[in-house]
Enzyme design. Structure first.
Site, PDB file in Angstrom:
ATOM      1  N   ASN B 248       6.075  -4.378 -41.350  1.00  0.00           N
ATOM      2  CA  ASN B 248       6.433  -2.129 -42.016  1.00  0.00           C
ATOM      3  C   ASN B 248       6.095  -1.443 -41.353  1.00  0.00           C
ATOM      4  O   ASN B 248       6.585  -0.115 -40.670  1.00  0.00           O
ATOM      5  CB  ASN B 248       5.988  -2.002 -43.433  1.00  0.00           C
ATOM      6  CG  ASN B 248       7.360  -2.571 -44.645  1.00  0.00           C
ATOM      7  OD1 ASN B 248       8.384  -2.268 -44.326  1.00  0.00           O
ATOM      8  ND2 ASN B 248       6.624  -3.645 -45.023  1.00  0.00           N
ATOM      9  N   GLU B 249       4.555  -2.272 -41.161  1.00  0.00           N
ATOM     10  CA  GLU B 249       3.793  -1.001 -39.885  1.00  0.00           C
ATOM     11  C   GLU B 249       4.445  -0.926 -39.098  1.00  0.00           C
ATOM     12  O   GLU B 249       4.713   0.084 -38.003  1.00  0.00           O
ATOM     13  CB  GLU B 249       2.436  -1.203 -39.935  1.00  0.00           C
ATOM     14  CG  GLU B 249       1.465  -0.215 -38.733  1.00  0.00           C
ATOM     15  CD  GLU B 249       0.243  -0.987 -38.471  1.00  0.00           C
ATOM     16  OE1 GLU B 249      -0.511  -1.915 -39.535  1.00  0.00           O
ATOM     17  OE2 GLU B 249      -0.779  -0.091 -38.318  1.00  0.00           O
ATOM     18  N   ARG B 250       5.404  -1.332 -37.888  1.00  0.00           N
ATOM     19  CA  ARG B 250       5.233  -1.946 -36.595  1.00  0.00           C
ATOM     20  C   ARG B 250       7.138  -1.211 -36.838  1.00  0.00           C
ATOM     21  O   ARG B 250       7.588  -0.789 -36.272  1.00  0.00           O
ATOM     22  CB  ARG B 250       5.583  -3.144 -36.144  1.00  0.00           C
ATOM     23  CG  ARG B 250       4.208  -3.382 -35.709  1.00  0.00           C
ATOM     24  CD  ARG B 250       4.490  -5.271 -35.241  1.00  0.00           C
ATOM     25  NE  ARG B 250       3.030  -5.245 -35.377  1.00  0.00           N
ATOM     26  CZ  ARG B 250       1.792  -6.029 -35.704  1.00  0.00           C
ATOM     27  NH1 ARG B 250       2.683  -7.552 -36.487  1.00  0.00           N
ATOM     28  NH2 ARG B 250       0.520  -6.634 -35.300  1.00  0.00           N
TER      29      ARG B 250
END
Lengths: 366, 412
Positions: B248-250
């Site tokens: 999700n960070e990416r």
């Protein structure tokens, strides 16, 4: 307010067009065939051209229906060029269906003569080329023939696909653009770096031409469209180089491992992938801007300032990472390298397009 | 299924029932100040809570948890309506870690009770989150982490050190990964927790960087007691849970729309136009080259955004961060040179604790130094290139020597 951002994706119709073109090229344009053809007397594959242009109606994509074409846009033509680039197909699509066609479209209120030539190109009854050196950038000066009472004299060199042309569009020193029948001139093939898009010298020795309109705006528009859509050809070429190299490196083993598992090579391929992803966005943007007629000068210059280095880099990496086999005549990577290098000069180098941008986006030289 | 029309209707209904307080106009610099304008609307926090309760916070989340189970792409409909009405937003940049990383992980792995406890104050910004992942000895090799969590009755007792923790000094909660079983290979013995940053065993120390600022922190964990009810996912399954967070960070990168010259190239182009005396031919060539690359990267981001909008996320996202990291570094490096004598100066070395990275509010020297972190934070460029090569291009991974060895037996 910001300009509306053009659609950079492919429509379902465009994907269907891509699939149809790719199928045809898979069946009729394999690398071995291209290699055996390029040293023959007929480097252009006119049977393939007939299937694409006549059979599939692709030659007239950019021409309105009421003028004998398909009434599509630069977006569809770009998809065709991606596939032709992927196959390094030796057909005069970019020269006849894009560049010569755009020159004729620029002669807008056109004479009956011009409409006639346009319709013959759109229907693929004939092949036309613009008699301006392939290396010429959209805003650059270009060589002209000498016109005396509608009769043309002179020698023009570096004319792409002239050997396959039925009609040449010749700019003359009186400011006119003339249609000249191929049998009225002498076309001599030059020994070309890119054998799949050979250049030739055209000698006019009292050739009769029909004046179609003003040369300057026609050539400028034609070269801009050529430069913008060339980015899609370069994209297809770069994609082939990346895909083939990845495939080869998964198979090829050295030191008891697939070569593609070594980080030094993985990073190079990942970097190349990134460049191809970027080129796709730039090429789609150029095609969209040309078709919308908005922001086209900047979009084309950006695409051409970027595309050449990516296509050449992809082909050079493909050669190096195929190693020994990449240096042979039998492996097709040389076709791609030669096309990529020639493409990086075609319709203006990256440097020429960066200089154009300096004016367009107000980043002026010292 | 809820469609755009229905979402628009519900958004307008929210605006009618809870008319938000509009931001006051900037104070006039001339003449006497008039009486303060009166704003009778709902205050910011109450509005955000009402928006969450109406399911208009993140429409793709389930009902009761700030959403309506609608397609993610329809969030734009709600956002546009609210922006037009001048409604306050939840300051997504300030609470980015909670929104982008903690929330999707809690949604996927949390118990019903955890979801109800954490998601609402997370979204409204009442509770800030941070991420206790990286350690001094576990950066790119995150699964090598050594922070221990030992079970004692209903609690876990945590000891260790974390680093590069943004917002730790502001955070109420942290997502934390810790080693719960050193006897198994390193990816298997990790468990994922929610850590209370107000626990007396948590010590946050600023970590001053090359810019002079301390955006980040070191976090020392000494006998921190985490109740088992604050565990996310199964014991020993923390690596898999952490993948959700990291993926999700990416995804969070590249979703925003940039205008032409909207990134770091903007200040350089401006300096070039305003200071003809600084121009040289060499700088001109480099500037034009980088301008082109910045525009192409912007178009790639736009293409990714368009793909997300029609529900076909492309692999482009994996490359966006790589491209921008390199570009930011090259552009800011050029900018310092362009400034000539002024390039030898720096705006301010005072130790500060900014809440956000402010690339445009500072001088070229700051941009140059801070952008060095762009190829390190959130996964180094080298690791991202491996990810592209393996997951996008399908190339084989390099042989590994750590996969089948118990964590305690690895060389450290």
């Amino acid at each position: 307010m910001e300009d509306p951002q053009p659609d950079l994706l492919y429509s379902e119709e465009e994907e269907a067009l891509r699939a149809a073109v790719r199928d045809l090229l898979t069946d009729h344009c394999d690398a071995a065939g291209v290699i055996s053809r390029i040293e023959s007397d007929t480097p252009h594959d006119l049977a393939l051209w007939k299937s694409l242009a006549d059979g599939m109606g692709l030659a007239g994509l950019l021409v309105p229906e009421d003028r004998g074409g398909q009434g599509a846009t630069h977006r569809e033509a770009a998809v065709v060029l991606e596939e032709l680039g992927r196959a390094v197909a030796p057909v005069p699509y970019l020269s006849s269906a894009v560049v010569a066609t755009e020159a004729l479209l620029a002669c807008a209120d056109g004479s009956a003569d011009g409409e006639d030539v346009l319709a013959s190109l759109a229907s693929a009854r004939r092949i036309g080329v613009l008699a301006v050196g392939l290396h010429t950038a959209p805003g650059a000066s270009f060589a002209t023939a000498r016109a005396v009472d509608g009769v043309l004299h002179g020698e023009l060199t570096g004319i792409a696909d002239a050997a396959a042309a039925d009609v040449l569009l010749v700019p003359a020193d009186d400011g006119g653009l003339y249609a000249v029948e191929a049998d009225a001139v002498t076309v001599t093939g030059q020994t070309s770096l890119d054998l799949t898009r050979p250049v030739a010298t055209v000698v006019l020795d009292g050739a009769r031409g029909r004046r179609l309109g003003d040369a300057e705006p026609a050539v400028r528009r034609a070269l801009r469209a050529g430069a913008g859509l060339l980015a899609s050809e370069q994209l297809g070429l770069a994609e082939w180089a990346l895909t083939e190299t990845v495939r080869y490196l998964k198979d090829r083993r050295q030191f008891n491992r697939p070569v593609g598992g070594f980080q030094a090579l993985k990073h190079r391929l990942a970097q190349l992938w990134l460049e191809v992803v970027n080129l796709r966005a730039a090429a789609r943007n150029a095609a969209a801007a040309l078709s919308a007629g908005r922001d086209a000068d900047v979009a084309v210059a950006v695409a051409q300032a970027y595309a050449g280095q990516v296509a050449v880099h992809a082909a050079e990496e493909a050669l190096q990472l195929h190693a020994g086999i990449g240096m042979t005549w039998e492996h097709p990577v040389h076709l791609y390298l030669k096309r990529a290098k020639a493409d990086s000069l075609a319709y203006g180098t990256a440097g020429a397009h960066r200089e154009a941008l300096a004016e367009l986006v107000d980043l002026r030289a010292p | 299924m809820i469609d755009a029309t229905e979402l628009r209707r519900r958004t307008r209904e929210l605006l009618a029932v809870q008319p938000p307080t509009r931001l006051p106009p900037p104070p006039s610099t001339e003449g006497p100040a008039g009486p303060p304008p009166s704003f009778a609307g709902t205050d910011r926090l109450d509005f955000l809570r009402a928006r969450f309760d109406a399911g208009l916070a993140w429409v793709h989340y389930p009902e009761g948890l700030g959403g309506l189970g609608a397609p993610r792409s329809l969030q734009a409909v709600v956002d546009a309506e609210l922006e037009a009405a001048g409604a306050p937003d939840n300051d997504p940049r300030r609470i980015g870690i909670g929104l982008g990383m903690a929330a999707p992980t809690i949604l996927q792995y949390g118990t019903e009770e955890q979801k109800r406890r954490f998601l609402r104050p997370l979204w409204t910004g009442e509770e800030v989150w941070c991420q206790l992942f990286s350690e001094p000895g576990a950066g790119s090799d995150l699964a090598a982490l050594g922070t221990r969590a030992v079970r004692e009755g209903e609690d876990w007792v945590v000891d260790g050190q974390k680093v590069w923790t943004s917002s730790a000094h502001l955070a109420r909660w942290a997502i934390l990964i810790a080693r719960t079983d050193p006897e198994v290979p390193k990816h298997q013995g990790i468990t994922y927790f929610v850590c209370d940053m107000t626990d007396p065993g948590v010590e946050v120390r600023p970590l001053r960087q090359i810019t002079g600022e301390a955006e980040f922190n070191e976090v020392f964990l000494t006998g921190v007691r985490i109740p088992d009810s604050h565990r996310l996912g199964e014991v020993g399954d923390g690596w898999r849970v952490a993948q959700t967070t990291l993926n999700n960070e990416r995804v969070a990168i590249g979703g925003t729309r940039l205008p032409r010259e909207g990134g770091m190239i903007g200040p350089v182009a401006k300096a070039w136009r305003e200071h003809p005396e600084l121009r040289t031919h060499d700088l001109h060539q480099r500037l034009l080259g980088l301008w082109v690359e910045a525009e192409v990267a912007r178009l790639t981001g736009e293409r990714l955004r368009q793909r997300l909008a029609v529900g076909q996320p492309g692999p482009e996202g994996a490359g966006m961060k790589l491209g921008f990291a390199r570009l930011n570094q090259q552009i800011s490096g050029l900018e310092v040179e362009l400034l000539g004598a002024d390039g030898l100066l720096y705006d301010d070395w005072t130790m500060r604790r900014p809440e956000l990275v402010d690339f445009t509010g500072r001088d070229a020297g700051y941009r140059y130094l801070r952008s060095k972190g762009n190829s390190i934070e959130g996964g180094t460029s080298e690791v991202l290139l491996n990810i592209v090569a393996e997951r996008v291009l399908g190339l084989p991974s390099e042989p590994r020597t750590d996969k089948d060895v118990a964590w305690k037996d690895l060389a450290r």
